[in-house]
Design a protein around this motif. Structure first.
Motif, mmCIF file in Angstrom:
data_model
loop_
_atom_site.group_PDB
_atom_site.id
_atom_site.type_symbol
_atom_site.label_atom_id
_atom_site.label_comp_id
_atom_site.label_asym_id
_atom_site.label_seq_id
_atom_site.Cartn_x
_atom_site.Cartn_y
_atom_site.Cartn_z
ATOM 1 N N ASN A 173 1.094 -1.233 0.122
ATOM 2 C CA ASN A 173 -0.040 0.078 -0.146
ATOM 3 C C ASN A 173 0.817 1.275 -0.139
ATOM 4 O O ASN A 173 0.392 2.291 -0.648
ATOM 5 N N ARG A 174 1.969 1.031 0.688
ATOM 6 C CA ARG A 174 2.791 2.482 0.886
ATOM 7 C C ARG A 174 3.504 2.552 -0.587
ATOM 8 O O ARG A 174 3.600 3.682 -1.132
ATOM 9 N N GLU A 175 3.954 1.557 -1.333
ATOM 10 C CA GLU A 175 4.373 1.573 -2.800
ATOM 11 C C GLU A 175 3.296 2.165 -3.610
ATOM 12 O O GLU A 175 3.544 2.756 -4.400
ATOM 13 N N ASP A 181 1.010 9.045 -5.774
ATOM 14 C CA ASP A 181 1.273 10.196 -5.607
ATOM 15 C C ASP A 181 2.124 10.892 -6.645
ATOM 16 O O ASP A 181 1.959 11.883 -7.145
ATOM 17 N N ALA A 182 3.204 9.911 -7.225
ATOM 18 C CA ALA A 182 3.870 10.194 -8.273
ATOM 19 C C ALA A 182 2.886 10.646 -9.627
ATOM 20 O O ALA A 182 3.297 11.539 -10.275
ATOM 21 N N ASN A 187 0.828 13.988 -13.566
ATOM 22 C CA ASN A 187 -0.314 14.678 -13.882
ATOM 23 C C ASN A 187 -0.638 16.162 -13.817
ATOM 24 O O ASN A 187 -1.050 17.058 -14.886
ATOM 25 N N ASP A 188 -0.379 16.401 -12.631
ATOM 26 C CA ASP A 188 -0.375 17.993 -12.293
ATOM 27 C C ASP A 188 0.572 18.720 -13.220
ATOM 28 O O ASP A 188 0.426 19.980 -13.695
ATOM 29 N N PHE A 189 1.850 18.029 -13.226
ATOM 30 C CA PHE A 189 3.035 18.654 -13.789
ATOM 31 C C PHE A 189 2.491 18.752 -15.307
ATOM 32 O O PHE A 189 2.727 19.918 -16.166
ATOM 33 N N ASP A 248 -7.362 10.501 -15.888
ATOM 34 C CA ASP A 248 -6.564 9.724 -15.188
ATOM 35 C C ASP A 248 -6.649 9.925 -13.617
ATOM 36 O O ASP A 248 -6.774 9.117 -12.965
ATOM 37 N N ARG A 249 -6.927 11.176 -13.228
ATOM 38 C CA ARG A 249 -7.245 11.628 -11.815
ATOM 39 C C ARG A 249 -8.768 11.385 -11.576
ATOM 40 O O ARG A 249 -8.902 11.572 -10.334
#
Length: 852
Positions: A173-175, A181-182, A187-189, A248-249
């Protein structure tokens, strides 16, 4: 623990435990009767089974809560079973199975509870055996110790398994969170880069367009066109990236609005026409049963169609693309079916499985052949799902691909999307030699499309494939319209031009086709499909409708706008319908006029300084409601964004007419908002405008860089009215120049934007598209508060405007000064560049189905 509850294995364990508990309870009830055990415990056991299934089927409580309820019933059942001396040593096998099943739940405490339940039950059973005189020899004692050790060991293994399992899941789950998050940051970038890139790209496209209009050298103009087209491709890819990041988001939102399929296709065809290679055929076949007005997210629907068609064009080298649109009635409206078939390279089964994945293109060879970002079908799939639809694909290598999309639509007007004014008075001919297309699929595409046009319009069409048969057709049938392909026109130009003297001849051709000088025929640019055909068939009735259909001699109309040129246009158009017209140059002036005078209808602009159109409408409504006189108010504005119509109607307007005004659209609104009793069906004769010398003036206007034909379209082909607008422009340019200089010097870019906005509209209206584009660039800069750009380009624009004014004064001989604040005074907005091809709706006639 929440991580466990979301795990598929945890959810499956509940059903497995419940099924095992049910089977064990049934066996136990049978054994109880056979062994003559107590009967009363069977009642709570039976109740426990039914209660557990009830909780599971109705999803009562949380999943974790239901597990504990099941466990309570299971513990009671197990204790009852293990409390009998005949079953004491059998409980180890039962408990071992239970512990293994409960390991899947991931709940450590349940394992511990079950472990101690076994100790208690086993201890109770041994005690009852001792009381009943059972002899505990060494074998008996060793068996008891072994059973306890087995359950203890299994319990330890189960808890260790759960601990390791939770650790692995936690790490996973952390991965996943890190990857998510990446991805979000990526996507934000991409979204930020796309937004930041869009502004300069739009500037490049706009300014290049201005340079193209002004560049006399053909070679340089070709280079500028290449730069503009490259900019447009980049802009499209930026738009695709933004769409993909939203999909995608999971941040897609739907903006539903009423739309007409005819308008949607018209805009789409204009956009994709430059991308269609000349050697490919694009056939758009529309089922006449599709409703005329539906409700959906038009922007997404348009992009779905665009991506599907462009994808077909990208991977097709010969043959064509067939776009079929149909509808299936449903309780909520219809399902709009879009099926796009191409004769391209096709795909394998493996490629079909991955085709909707992000950035996927079948292979490097396909990538080199088609190019692009690989987002097209991903966007189509995402938008289709967001609209509640689904997509299917079928393909065969070397034979082509078919993509089908089904999207739910609400029906607003169920009438057919195809109609002509007087089908019984029409007789159509088609000179089309379909055998010239080597691909039989293309021939079949055209045949199906023509059949649906005939069926939709309720007309007759006679098709011939050579000049001799054309002569025979003309000898036996009186045609009103003849549709000819460009190849057939080249083979029989003399015959067709002879026919054009008495028949409307339309040549269906590619964009580079040019008719010979003096030709009576007209060109319909490919693709050939139903809605442009409807425009041709209705054309002769449009003029008649505009001249004779409606007349309102007893209606006084109020036209409100902040641009004097637009007030003149509105006043002249409304006078065609016999109305008395009063004008107001601002929202506050309109409110004051409505308090002093009664009007039959009000046409209200939106974007005005001070009080805008919406606020003015609400104040007029408040005043008129006290007098019980609800005057119809129509939004007459160039704010023709996709949601404008719904926005204006939702805030209280009775109708919406976009600029430039299409007369049939205006009449449709007039019929809807004005009482039938107010209209007279026969309008009095109107004198023809003076035409002496107009032709020579028109020729002189072209030397000034104006496009009189385009301007006359906005003036309803009233040449005298056009000359009046030119004089008006020449008389007010100096005042506009002075105001803009003052606002620029004061740093008042908000009011500068309003004035240059009006100047842009005026320039477009009189036929100066190049200067209008320059004014548009200044308006955009004013919106962005880019004073440096304005300072650098303002004087250049105004110098050209002053030069144009001087030329107009010389040509026209006189020009009035800026208008006084009388009936035609005020400032108003009119945006010809917001023009959309209107769709003319006629009441469908009941006619027999035509024949090909």
């Amino acid at each position: 623990m929440k991580q466990m509850e979301k795990n598929d294995l945890f959810q499956a364990s509940q059903l497995t435990i419940l099924l095992s508990y049910t089977v064990f309870s049934v066996i136990l009830i049978g054994e109880s009767f056979l062994m003559h055990w107590e009967i009363w415990p069977l009642v709570p056991i039976t109740i426990g089974v039914f209660a557990s299934w009830f909780l599971h089927l109705n999803q009562q409580f949380t999943e974790r809560g239901r597990i504990w309820v099941y466990s309570a019933f299971i513990m009671f059942t197990f204790f009852f079973y293990g409390s009998h001396r005949t079953s004491v040593f059998d409980t180890v096998a039962v408990m071992s199975v239970v512990l293994i099943l409960y390991t899947m739940t991931g709940i450590r405490r349940l394992i511990t509870f079950l472990q101690f339940l076994y100790y208690i039950t086993f201890g109770y059973g041994l005690t009852m055996m001792w009381k009943n005189g059972e002899v505990f020899d060494s074998l008996m004692i060793s068996r008891a110790i072994l059973h306890i050790a087995v359950i203890t060991t299994i319990s330890i293994i189960s808890r260790t398994t759960i601990d390791k399992w939770l650790q692995v899941m936690s790490a996973s789950n952390r991965e996943i969170e890190a990857l998510t998050d990446a991805t979000d940051r990526l996507n934000d970038f991409l979204a930020n880069v796309s937004h930041e890139t869009r502004t300069p790209i739009n500037a490049i496209i706009g300014l290049t367009g201005i340079c193209i209009d002004e560049e006399p050298d053909s070679e340089r103009q070709a280079n500028l066109i290449a730069v503009r087209d490259a900019g447009r491709r980049v802009a499209e890819q930026i738009s695709d990236i933004l769409d993909f990041t939203e999909i995608d988001r999971g941040r897609l939102t739907n903006n539903y609005e009423n739309y007409m399929l005819s308008s949607l296709l018209n805009d789409l065809v204009e956009e994709i026409r430059p991308a269609k290679p000349k050697e490919l055929e694009l056939v758009i076949d529309v089922d006449p049963a599709i409703p005329s007005v539906m409700n959906s997210d038009v922007s997404k629907l348009r992009k779905i169609l665009r991506h599907l068609i462009l994808n077909g064009l990208k991977y097709t080298r010969e043959g064509g693309i067939y776009v079929r649109l149909t509808s299936i009635p449903q309780s909520y409206g219809v399902n709009l079916i879009i099926r796009v078939t191409d004769t391209g390279i096709g795909m394998t089964e493996e490629e079909l499985e991955h085709i909707t994945e992000r950035y996927y293109q079948a292979d490097s060879g396909r990538s080199r052949q088609g190019g692009g970002l690989g987002l097209g079908l991903t966007i189509v799939s995402g938008f289709t799902a967001a609209l509640g639809g689904f997509m299917t694909l079928s393909s065969e290598p070397g034979k082509g691909t078919t993509v089908s999309v089904s999207i739910p639509q609400k029906v607003i007007e169920p009438e057919s999307c195809m109609s002509v004014a007087k089908p019984d008075q029409l007789s159509l001919g088609a000179f089309l030699h379909l055998d010239k297309y080597p691909d039989p699929n293309v021939r079949e595409y055209y045949n199906m499309m023509i059949r649906n046009i005939v069926r939709g319009f309720g007309v007759q069409m006679h098709r011939v494939d050579n000049a001799a048969n054309l002569r025979k057709l003309l000898a036996s049938v009186r045609l009103t319209h003849l549709f000819v392909s460009e190849e057939e026109y080249g083979d029989a130009a003399d015959i067709i031009e002879e026919i054009a003297s008495g028949v409307i001849v339309v040549v269906v051709a590619n964009s580079d086709f040019v008719l010979p000088e003096g030709s009576r025929a007209r060109i319909m640019e490919k693709p050939f499909y139903c809605f442009p055909v409807a425009a041709v068939l209705n054309a002769e009735y449009q003029t008649q409708a505009a001249d004779d259909a409606l007349f309102y001699p007893d209606i006084t109309a109020l036209a409100v706008d902040d641009e004097p040129m637009n007030l003149i246009v509105a006043k002249n158009i409304l006078k065609r319908y016999g109305m008395s017209v009063v004008t107001a140059g601002s929202g506050s002036e309109a409110v004051d006029l409505c308090r002093a005078q009664r009007f039959g209808i009000i046409f209200m602009d939106h974007m005005m300084p001070g009080m805008d159109g919406i606020e003015a409408m609400k104040r007029i409504r408040a005043d008129s409601s006290r007098e019980n006189d609800d005057v119809p108010i129509v939004a007459l504005t160039a704010n023709a964004v996709s949601t404008a119509r719904e926005t204006f109607l939702s805030v209280g307007f009775d109708g919406f007419v976009s600029k430039p005004i299409e007369l049939v659209e205006l009449e449709r609104v007039l019929r809807r908002v004005l009482p039938r009793s107010a209209a007279e069906r026969s309008a009095p004769e109107r004198p023809e405008p003076p035409r002496n010398g107009t032709q020579s003036v028109t020729e002189q206007l072209r030397t000034c860089g104006l496009d009189p034909e385009e301007a006359l379209h906005y003036c309803g082909d009233d040449e005298e009215f056009y000359l009046t607008l030119l004089r008006q422009f020449a008389g007010e340019t100096a005042e506009k120049d002075e105001n803009m200089r003052k606002f620029l010097a004061d740093g008042d870019l908000e009011n500068y934007e309003i004035v240059v906005h009006a100047l842009k509209s005026t320039l477009k209206l009189i036929g100066s598209g190049a200067l209008s584009e320059r004014a548009k660039a200044l308006e955009s800069a004013a919106k962005e508060r880019d004073s440096a750009f304005i300072t650098a380009h303002h004087e250049t624009l105004m110098t050209e405007c002053r030069s144009l004014t001087d030329q107009l004064r010389e040509i026209l001989g006189d020009a009035p000064a800026a208008p006084d604040s009388g009936e035609d005074a005020g400032i108003m907005e009119f945006l010809p560049e917001s023009e959309t091809d209107g769709v003319i709706e006629f009441e469908p006639d009941d006619g027999e189905e035509g024949s090909v």
